[in-house]
Scaffold this motif. Structure first.
Motif, mmCIF file in Angstrom:
data_model
loop_
_atom_site.group_PDB
_atom_site.id
_atom_site.type_symbol
_atom_site.label_atom_id
_atom_site.label_comp_id
_atom_site.label_asym_id
_atom_site.label_seq_id
_atom_site.Cartn_x
_atom_site.Cartn_y
_atom_site.Cartn_z
ATOM 1 N N SER A 168 -21.284 -53.606 -14.540
ATOM 2 C CA SER A 168 -20.587 -54.267 -15.638
ATOM 3 C C SER A 168 -21.601 -54.748 -16.670
ATOM 4 O O SER A 168 -22.788 -54.904 -16.381
ATOM 5 N N PHE A 169 -21.129 -55.009 -17.862
ATOM 6 C CA PHE A 169 -22.004 -55.516 -18.908
ATOM 7 C C PHE A 169 -22.593 -56.855 -18.475
ATOM 8 O O PHE A 169 -23.733 -57.181 -18.775
ATOM 9 N N SER A 173 -26.511 -57.682 -18.242
ATOM 10 C CA SER A 173 -27.135 -58.711 -19.067
ATOM 11 C C SER A 173 -28.037 -59.642 -18.276
ATOM 12 O O SER A 173 -28.768 -60.450 -18.846
#
Length: 428
Positions: A168-169, A173
């Motif tokens: 997932s982003f 991150s």
RNA sequence: GGGUCGGUGCCCGAGUGGCCAAAGGGAACGGGCUGUAAACCCGUCGGCUUAUGCCUACGUUGGUUCAAAUCCAACUCGGCCCA
């Protein structure tokens, strides 16, 4: 110990796997005290022995005159580190995270002096500076300095991109948050070094790059090798029993026993890494051990030192004492005081005096102690396989417990296999 | 939004109507040999008063069938591709 030899000492202990700039760091350390940090994410309400390794490295730096910062990653824990994970993590809610951070702080304080001041360490939580960062500021101040190309090249990301679960982003991150942490610690506390396990290598490098790009100032990363199983294979995070620092999760006795059971091939390495003994002492212990490996001198010392660090010398001594009784002579000959000592260390199993007088099926008793058997079926199986012992004597299938099994009129010592114990204490 | 593939026991993974509590591997557990070691050998590995028995279980709910992990429907979660 002088600064010049600290790196050599760490290296000799097998605690240096990678360093961004070994020469430069050595020169910097020789120049005076450095501020460094080690971060743990509060994914549970207790740290485990993997984190202990990091805390001890922090401690070694502190003992050498440097200033340690322990970071409890409330913010990063919220996001989830993709490293070493094949699939997306479950996110923790605020309340859980809060409780975890609190519990972890106490554990860190036992290993590292966090009194603050000149030489005292510092404890920080990255939520303190991450929580109020505005998205646009973050994208501009941090994101602008990082290329996605670099991020995609990270091993942990590559693996996840290749896996069927993707990434997932949010987790993608993670490395930016960690880089941001390092940047902020550098700005606010002059922190110039980050330490961590080699699985964190990629994440840690991000901070070095960021600090250089933003401030044109140097920063270093030092990584120790990942713990491996005795045969050299990777020690899976999910495989094998996790050994926790929290006494509720892993009792001091169980903690002691874990080290006691260390493979000969690793005991020297662990003595160097998980105790504060000098290398000369480690070598001396190992030499004694070699003379008669069967006496497990090295394991015994390792177990005591590590348990003393985490739970204190009294607990360590009590665990050692209980171990000697349990793995030593026939328990039927043990004095009441010894059994009382054992009772404080091993799990208790509840049995009523009336049950013993009437005679109670051993299977029922075993099933009451989760450490011995998870179900009656498992208890029967263990009994049928000859793996159950009452007061040190192998129990036959169909065995019942009666008043006649009581030692000193109140104790019954149960054992499954070689090392799973439980004690029934009826009181007086 | 469209298409498509998938969600199986602690983990990985086979199974596409009955022979399925579900292959195989790993982890774990017990025994033997030992040193509370390693290696090796044997055995166990959903629960139940051990049973050619019952219960629970193959994402969720409902359906078809004498019979479902397997077929159908809806839902849900995830991958991939397209927009």
């Amino acid at each position: 110990m002088t600064d010049a030899t600290l790196l050599d000492d760490l290296e000799a202990r097998g605690l240096v796997q990678d360093c961004t700039d070994r020469e430069g760091l050595a020169a910097r350390l020789a120049d005076g005290p450095i501020t460094l940090y080690y971060g743990c994410d509060p994914t549970a309400d207790s740290l485990h022995i993997g984190n202990l390794l990091g805390l001890l490295v922090l401690r070694r730096f502190q003992d050498a005159g440097h200033r340690p910062i322990a970071l409890a990653g409330g913010a990063t824990g919220m996001v989830g580190d993709p490293s070493g994970r094949s699939e997306e993590r479950n996110l923790l809610d605020d309340a859980t995270l809060e409780a975890n951070v609190l519990a972890i702080k106490a554990q860190i304080a036992r290993i590292v002096d966090l009194s603050g001041g000149e030489s005292g360490g510092l404890l920080v939580d990255n939520r303190d500076w991450t929580g109020d960062v505005r998205l646009l500021d973050f994208l501009r101040d941090v994101g602008k300095h990082v290329t996605v190309n670099t991020m995609l090249a990270r091993e942990s990301v590559k693996n996840r991109l290749a896996s069927e679960h993707g990434i997932s982003f949010t987790e993608f991150s993670y490395m930016l948050l960690q880089a941001h942490d390092f940047l902020r610690l550098e700005e606010d506390h002059g922190c110039q070094l980050q330490i961590g396990g080699s699985d964190q290598w990629g994440n840690m490098l991000g901070g070095v790059d960021l600090i250089r790009r933003v401030h044109q100032r140097p920063a270093w990363v030092l990584a120790w090798p990942l713990l491996t199983a005795p045969d050299g294979t990777k020690l899976g995070k999910t495989t094998g029993a996790r050994i926790w620092l929290d006494a509720q999760r892993t009792s001091p006795y169980a903690f002691f026993q874990h080290w006691m059971q260390t493979d000969d091939r690793q005991v020297g390495q662990f003595l160097a890494q998980f105790t504060l003994l000098s290398l000369a002492e480690v070598a001396a212990v190992l030499a004694t051990h070699q003379e008669a490996p069967g006496r497990r001198v090295a394991q015994r010392r390792l177990a005591f030192e590590a348990t003393a660090l985490v739970h204190g010398p009294e607990e360590a001594a009590a665990a050692a004492h209980a171990s000697e009784i349990l793995f030593g002579a026939d328990p039927t000959g043990a004095p009441a005081a010894a059994l009382r000592a054992v009772g404080r260390e091993v799990p208790a199993v509840a049995v009523a005096r009336a049950e013993l007088e009437a005679g109670i099926d051993l299977v029922d008793v075993l099933a009451r102690a989760p450490e011995l058997a998870a179900s009656k079926g498992e208890a029967r199986r263990a009994l049928a396989q000859g793996g159950v012992y009452v007061n040190g004597e192998r129990a036959e299938d169909g065995r019942s417990l009666t008043s006649g099994d009581l030692l000193h009129g109140r104790y019954v010592l149960l054992r499954k296999g070689k090392r799973a114990y439980a004690l029934a204490d009826l009181g007086v």
